[in-house]
Design a protein around this motif. Sequence first.
Motif, short mmCIF file in Angstrom:
data_model
loop_
_atom_site.label_atom_id
_atom_site.label_comp_id
_atom_site.label_asym_id
_atom_site.label_seq_id
_atom_site.Cartn_x
_atom_site.Cartn_y
_atom_site.Cartn_z
N LEU A 293 -8.29 14.00 5.63
CA LEU A 293 -8.74 14.57 6.97
C LEU A 293 -8.31 14.15 7.87
CD1 LEU A 293 -12.64 15.25 5.73
CD2 LEU A 293 -10.60 16.71 5.50
N ASN A 294 -7.97 12.96 8.27
CA ASN A 294 -7.71 12.27 9.56
C ASN A 294 -6.22 12.32 9.57
OD1 ASN A 294 -10.06 9.84 10.22
ND2 ASN A 294 -9.32 11.18 11.85
N TYR A 295 -5.54 11.97 8.68
CA TYR A 295 -4.08 11.70 8.57
C TYR A 295 -3.23 12.52 7.77
CZ TYR A 295 -5.79 7.39 10.87
OH TYR A 295 -6.62 6.38 11.58
N LYS A 296 -3.68 13.33 7.01
CA LYS A 296 -2.93 14.37 6.08
C LYS A 296 -2.31 13.31 5.41
CE LYS A 296 -4.67 18.02 7.80
NZ LYS A 296 -5.95 17.45 8.39
N ASN A 297 -0.76 13.56 5.23
CA ASN A 297 -0.14 12.58 4.35
C ASN A 297 0.58 11.38 4.95
OD1 ASN A 297 1.87 14.05 5.69
ND2 ASN A 297 3.06 14.49 3.93
N ASP A 298 0.28 11.39 6.13
CA ASP A 298 0.89 10.02 7.05
C ASP A 298 0.04 8.91 6.63
OD1 ASP A 298 2.03 8.53 8.85
OD2 ASP A 298 1.31 9.78 10.67
N LYS A 299 0.32 8.27 5.68
CA LYS A 299 -0.35 7.09 5.11
C LYS A 299 0.03 5.81 6.09
CE LYS A 299 1.09 7.35 0.62
NZ LYS A 299 1.05 7.11 -0.55
N MET A 300 1.30 5.94 6.50
CA MET A 300 1.49 4.63 7.32
C MET A 300 0.72 4.60 8.62
SD MET A 300 3.30 2.17 8.13
CE MET A 300 4.88 2.05 7.06
N ASN A 301 0.32 5.75 9.24
CA ASN A 301 -0.46 5.75 10.37
C ASN A 301 -1.93 5.44 9.97
OD1 ASN A 301 -1.38 6.16 13.25
ND2 ASN A 301 -1.57 8.15 13.04
N TYR A 302 -2.55 5.69 8.75
CA TYR A 302 -3.70 5.33 8.34
C TYR A 302 -3.82 3.71 8.02
CZ TYR A 302 -6.95 4.50 4.44
OH TYR A 302 -8.26 3.91 3.69
N LEU A 303 -2.69 3.12 7.71
CA LEU A 303 -2.62 1.66 7.33
C LEU A 303 -2.46 0.78 8.64
CD1 LEU A 303 -0.24 2.02 4.11
CD2 LEU A 303 -2.81 1.22 4.14
N ALA B 193 0.79 -1.19 -0.14
CA ALA B 193 -0.01 -0.11 0.01
C ALA B 193 0.79 1.12 0.04
CB ALA B 193 -1.07 0.01 1.18
N MET B 194 2.05 1.21 0.80
CA MET B 194 2.82 2.24 0.78
C MET B 194 3.43 2.77 -0.57
SD MET B 194 2.66 3.96 3.73
CE MET B 194 4.20 4.97 3.58
N ALA B 195 3.66 1.64 -1.32
CA ALA B 195 4.53 1.54 -2.62
C ALA B 195 3.48 2.06 -3.82
CB ALA B 195 5.08 0.29 -2.97
N LEU B 196 2.32 2.05 -3.51
CA LEU B 196 1.02 2.43 -4.60
C LEU B 196 1.50 3.84 -5.05
CD1 LEU B 196 -1.22 1.80 -6.31
CD2 LEU B 196 -2.63 2.68 -4.52
N LYS B 197 1.63 4.20 -6.11
CA LYS B 197 1.86 5.44 -6.60
C LYS B 197 0.43 5.93 -7.17
CE LYS B 197 6.18 5.53 -6.55
NZ LYS B 197 6.61 4.15 -5.98
#
Length: 198
Positions: free
Chosen positions: A172-182, A122-126
């Motif tokens: 809205l929750n995580y801004k660009n912090d995708k790791m925290n979302y995942l 998921a983190m690697a998805l462009k």
Amino acid sequence: MYQLQPLPYLYQDLEPFIDTHTMGLHYQKHQRNYLNQLNRLLEKNNYNYQYPIETLYQHLSLFPLDDQNDILFYWGGVVNHNLYFQSIKPKNREEASGDLLKMLVRTFGSYENFKTEFIKYAMALKGSGYTFLVKKEDGSISIINTVNQDSPLSYGYIPLLNVDMWEHAYYLNYKNDKMNYLTNFFEIVNFAYANSVY
């Protein structure tokens, strides 16, 4: 007309992992828009809704070439969101079990390894898209990324669960912090649903 699939929980039930406002916008604005646009195209072509929405992609030849790509896009938006909303569940903290857990361990070595690998994909998805756990025709499982609204169904895979990686799902929750979302996705992941499909 195809209808909006009811949510099995209230918008606020996924707090604090997904906030109420995000869930409301995601379901009422984004999901509803995909469904409305799909129905608009189908009605324009006098489609009589004889097939379940999950199999619509198999019948694109019913429609003019000029409309097929748009139909496939909006169809993907509906079925991918339907799965995402089934892939999460309030206060779940539930891990895989039964045959699916055995297959996860066989494929990835352990449940924790699967979780690490899923987040890595998921983190690697462009750009925008989804990360899926899928079952293949031979019964094996795999993690795949799809872009935009592509669905694994189109490739002959059975999607078991997914995480929505479009910004509207988490920004809205995580801004660009995708790791925290995942990471928090695995606090509410609905393996009971994935087990039932598997």
